[in-house]
Design a protein around this motif. Structure first.
Motif, PDB file in Angstrom:
ATOM      1  N   GLY A  39       0.840  -1.208   0.000  1.00  0.00           N
ATOM      2  CA  GLY A  39       0.000   0.000   0.000  1.00  0.00           C
ATOM      3  C   GLY A  39       0.867   1.247   0.000  1.00  0.00           C
ATOM      4  O   GLY A  39       2.094   1.171   0.150  1.00  0.00           O
ATOM      5  N   ASP A  40       0.192   2.399  -0.135  1.00  0.00           N
ATOM      6  CA  ASP A  40       0.909   3.675  -0.190  1.00  0.00           C
ATOM      7  C   ASP A  40       1.810   3.874   1.032  1.00  0.00           C
ATOM      8  O   ASP A  40       1.551   3.318   2.102  1.00  0.00           O
ATOM      9  CB  ASP A  40      -0.101   4.834  -0.196  1.00  0.00           C
ATOM     10  CG  ASP A  40      -0.598   5.145  -1.596  1.00  0.00           C
ATOM     11  OD1 ASP A  40      -0.328   4.353  -2.519  1.00  0.00           O
ATOM     12  OD2 ASP A  40      -1.268   6.187  -1.755  1.00  0.00           O
ATOM     13  N   SER A  41       2.785   4.751   0.853  1.00  0.00           N
ATOM     14  CA  SER A  41       3.635   5.122   1.983  1.00  0.00           C
ATOM     15  C   SER A  41       2.780   5.837   3.027  1.00  0.00           C
ATOM     16  O   SER A  41       1.832   6.555   2.685  1.00  0.00           O
ATOM     17  CB  SER A  41       4.740   6.052   1.485  1.00  0.00           C
ATOM     18  OG  SER A  41       5.557   6.413   2.553  1.00  0.00           O
ATOM     19  N   GLY A  90       6.382   1.610   0.831  1.00  0.00           N
ATOM     20  CA  GLY A  90       5.372   2.233  -0.029  1.00  0.00           C
ATOM     21  C   GLY A  90       5.987   3.203  -1.018  1.00  0.00           C
ATOM     22  O   GLY A  90       5.425   3.449  -2.092  1.00  0.00           O
ATOM     23  N   GLN A  91       7.139   3.735  -0.664  1.00  0.00           N
ATOM     24  CA  GLN A  91       7.767   4.723  -1.558  1.00  0.00           C
ATOM     25  C   GLN A  91       8.473   4.025  -2.711  1.00  0.00           C
ATOM     26  O   GLN A  91       9.319   3.157  -2.485  1.00  0.00           O
ATOM     27  CB  GLN A  91       8.792   5.557  -0.780  1.00  0.00           C
ATOM     28  CG  GLN A  91       8.150   6.590   0.123  1.00  0.00           C
ATOM     29  CD  GLN A  91       9.194   7.554   0.679  1.00  0.00           C
ATOM     30  OE1 GLN A  91      10.032   8.051  -0.070  1.00  0.00           O
ATOM     31  NE2 GLN A  91       9.138   7.805   1.973  1.00  0.00           N
ATOM     32  N   GLU A  92       8.134   4.465  -3.897  1.00  0.00           N
ATOM     33  CA  GLU A  92       8.656   3.855  -5.119  1.00  0.00           C
ATOM     34  C   GLU A  92      10.185   3.720  -5.092  1.00  0.00           C
ATOM     35  O   GLU A  92      10.734   2.666  -5.378  1.00  0.00           O
ATOM     36  CB  GLU A  92       8.199   4.711  -6.312  1.00  0.00           C
ATOM     37  CG  GLU A  92       8.581   4.200  -7.673  1.00  0.00           C
ATOM     38  CD  GLU A  92       8.041   2.798  -7.973  1.00  0.00           C
ATOM     39  OE1 GLU A  92       7.013   2.413  -7.380  1.00  0.00           O
ATOM     40  OE2 GLU A  92       8.677   2.079  -8.773  1.00  0.00           O
ATOM     41  N   TYR A 113      -4.931   0.748   3.064  1.00  0.00           N
ATOM     42  CA  TYR A 113      -5.114   2.167   2.760  1.00  0.00           C
ATOM     43  C   TYR A 113      -5.365   2.883   4.085  1.00  0.00           C
ATOM     44  O   TYR A 113      -5.596   2.251   5.125  1.00  0.00           O
ATOM     45  CB  TYR A 113      -6.282   2.380   1.772  1.00  0.00           C
ATOM     46  CG  TYR A 113      -7.637   2.026   2.321  1.00  0.00           C
ATOM     47  CD1 TYR A 113      -8.086   0.704   2.319  1.00  0.00           C
ATOM     48  CD2 TYR A 113      -8.471   2.995   2.877  1.00  0.00           C
ATOM     49  CE1 TYR A 113      -9.319   0.373   2.842  1.00  0.00           C
ATOM     50  CE2 TYR A 113      -9.719   2.665   3.405  1.00  0.00           C
ATOM     51  CZ  TYR A 113     -10.129   1.351   3.381  1.00  0.00           C
ATOM     52  OH  TYR A 113     -11.345   1.003   3.917  1.00  0.00           O
ATOM     53  N   LYS A 117      -7.208   9.223   4.189  1.00  0.00           N
ATOM     54  CA  LYS A 117      -6.591   9.711   2.941  1.00  0.00           C
ATOM     55  C   LYS A 117      -7.226   9.039   1.736  1.00  0.00           C
ATOM     56  O   LYS A 117      -6.872   7.914   1.375  1.00  0.00           O
ATOM     57  CB  LYS A 117      -5.090   9.409   2.937  1.00  0.00           C
ATOM     58  CG  LYS A 117      -4.292  10.372   3.749  1.00  0.00           C
ATOM     59  CD  LYS A 117      -2.978  10.734   3.036  1.00  0.00           C
ATOM     60  CE  LYS A 117      -2.259  11.823   3.805  1.00  0.00           C
ATOM     61  NZ  LYS A 117      -1.915  11.414   5.181  1.00  0.00           N
ATOM     62  N   SER A 120      -4.997   7.358  -0.881  1.00  0.00           N
ATOM     63  CA  SER A 120      -4.433   6.023  -0.612  1.00  0.00           C
ATOM     64  C   SER A 120      -5.440   4.928  -0.969  1.00  0.00           C
ATOM     65  O   SER A 120      -5.056   3.805  -1.304  1.00  0.00           O
ATOM     66  CB  SER A 120      -3.991   5.901   0.851  1.00  0.00           C
ATOM     67  OG  SER A 120      -5.110   5.847   1.715  1.00  0.00           O
ATOM     68  N   ASN A 123      -5.507   4.745  -4.869  1.00  0.00           N
ATOM     69  CA  ASN A 123      -4.300   4.079  -5.397  1.00  0.00           C
ATOM     70  C   ASN A 123      -4.328   2.562  -5.271  1.00  0.00           C
ATOM     71  O   ASN A 123      -3.457   1.876  -5.819  1.00  0.00           O
ATOM     72  CB  ASN A 123      -3.048   4.601  -4.674  1.00  0.00           C
ATOM     73  CG  ASN A 123      -2.654   5.972  -5.173  1.00  0.00           C
ATOM     74  OD1 ASN A 123      -3.069   6.371  -6.263  1.00  0.00           O
ATOM     75  ND2 ASN A 123      -1.872   6.705  -4.398  1.00  0.00           N
ATOM     76  N   THR A 126      -3.916   0.600  -8.396  1.00  0.00           N
ATOM     77  CA  THR A 126      -2.550   0.456  -8.913  1.00  0.00           C
ATOM     78  C   THR A 126      -1.809  -0.676  -8.200  1.00  0.00           C
ATOM     79  O   THR A 126      -1.078  -1.449  -8.824  1.00  0.00           O
ATOM     80  CB  THR A 126      -1.764   1.782  -8.690  1.00  0.00           C
ATOM     81  OG1 THR A 126      -2.604   2.850  -9.099  1.00  0.00           O
ATOM     82  CG2 THR A 126      -0.460   1.803  -9.439  1.00  0.00           C
ATOM     83  N   TRP A 127      -2.020  -0.768  -6.882  1.00  0.00           N
ATOM     84  CA  TRP A 127      -1.344  -1.843  -6.138  1.00  0.00           C
ATOM     85  C   TRP A 127      -1.862  -3.209  -6.585  1.00  0.00           C
ATOM     86  O   TRP A 127      -1.097  -4.169  -6.702  1.00  0.00           O
ATOM     87  CB  TRP A 127      -1.565  -1.660  -4.628  1.00  0.00           C
ATOM     88  CG  TRP A 127      -0.874  -0.436  -4.087  1.00  0.00           C
ATOM     89  CD1 TRP A 127      -1.465   0.688  -3.591  1.00  0.00           C
ATOM     90  CD2 TRP A 127       0.545  -0.213  -4.016  1.00  0.00           C
ATOM     91  NE1 TRP A 127      -0.502   1.599  -3.208  1.00  0.00           N
ATOM     92  CE2 TRP A 127       0.731   1.076  -3.454  1.00  0.00           C
ATOM     93  CE3 TRP A 127       1.663  -0.957  -4.361  1.00  0.00           C
ATOM     94  CZ2 TRP A 127       1.990   1.629  -3.236  1.00  0.00           C
ATOM     95  CZ3 TRP A 127       2.923  -0.416  -4.150  1.00  0.00           C
ATOM     96  CH2 TRP A 127       3.076   0.857  -3.593  1.00  0.00           C
TER      97      TRP A 127
END
Ligand SMILES: Nc1nc2c(ncn2[C@@H]2O[C@H](COP(=O)(O)OP(=O)(O)OP(=O)(O)O)[C@@H](O)[C@H]2O)c(=O)[nH]1
Ligand SMILES: [Mg+2]
Length: 230
Positions: A39-41, A90-92, A113, A117, A120, A123, A126-127
């Motif tokens: 998941g997102d950062s 989470g950071q690319e 998520y 937010k 998140s 996104n 995308t994950w």
């Protein structure tokens, strides 16, 4: 394996050698379930995995670089199983070189998520695409986790929206908080429900243990006795 055990036991008294042998045999027989958390950062992946494996909320976290491994031995219907949680970045820029490793031989996926937010949540698609792109079989169980529910007055993602999304992707939804100690059982059930489902898929996992764990390992995790929550 027997040779390895014998070589480990050399030089110990009979009693000590016997105890080491039984520990090693147990360790070799223990099934390991690899669960990745994606998941997102900043959504709280590290805090959730810490809550499950360590039983507390970390005072301070930094962005995960690559991957952190956390393990916990759990007992389900009389069998001790090692739940190996892969806490991913989470950071690319911190995940690029590791992505292949995350998905290799994965047994279950947890998508996270942040309920405060919306980005998140958006996104997640995308994950999921990244996961599918790495040929993770449809039979690999996936769950959705909305974290930070303790921030009640900042919630941006309504439960019904999350539920609809989870349903459409054949996932169970858990809304919880890694921070709120009253939610710790709920956090445990994210991983325990997956472990129960995996235990039911008996055949795959002994093979994986042989392949990945040809080497002998002695670990000192805490054991959680638990009944299957599902
Ligand atoms: N209020 C609240 N804050 C949380 C919760 N879980 C995590 N946090 C906070 O959110 C921030 C990010 O948490 P992490 O667990 O490091 O996030 P992450 O998803 O691992 O981030 P990356 O490693 O960069 O991918 C930290 O400041 C945590 O203290 C929660 O349940 N409630
Ligand atoms: Mg992290």
């Amino acid at each position: 394996c027997e040779e390895e055990i014998q070589s480990v036991c050399e030089g110990f008294s009979n009693e000590a050698a016997q105890s080491i042998t039984s520990s090693l045999e147990l360790s070799i027989q223990t099934r390991i379930f690899k669960i990745i958390v994606i998941g997102d950062s900043n959504v709280g992946k590290t805090c959730l995995t810490f809550r499950f494996t360590g039983g507390s909320f970390p005072d301070k976290t930094e962005a995960t670089i690559g991957v952190d491994f956390r393990e916990k031995a759990v007992e389900i219907e009389g069998e001790t199983i090692k739940v190996q949680v892969w806490d991913t970045a989470g950071q690319e820029r911190f995940r690029k070189s590791m992505v292949e490793h995350y998905y290799r031989n994965v047994h279950a996926v947890v998508f996270v998520y942040d309920v405060t937010k919306m980005a998140s949540f958006r996104n997640l698609q995308t994950w999921i695409e990244e996961c599918n792109g790495h040929r993770v079989s449809a039979s690999v169980p996936r769950v959705l986790v909305g974290n930070k529910c303790d921030l009640v007055d900042q919630i941006q993602v309504p439960s019904n929206m999350a539920l609809k999304f989870a349903d459409s992707h054949n996932m169970l939804l858990f809304e919880t908080s890694a921070k709120d100690p009253r939610e710790s059982q709920n956090v445990d059930s994210i991983f325990m429900s997956l472990a129960c489902r995996l235990k039911a898929q008996k055949s795959l996992l002994y093979r994986d243990v042989e392949r990945e764990d040809g080497r002998v390992r002695l670990t000192q995790e805490t054991e959680t006795k638990s009944n299957c929550p599902c």
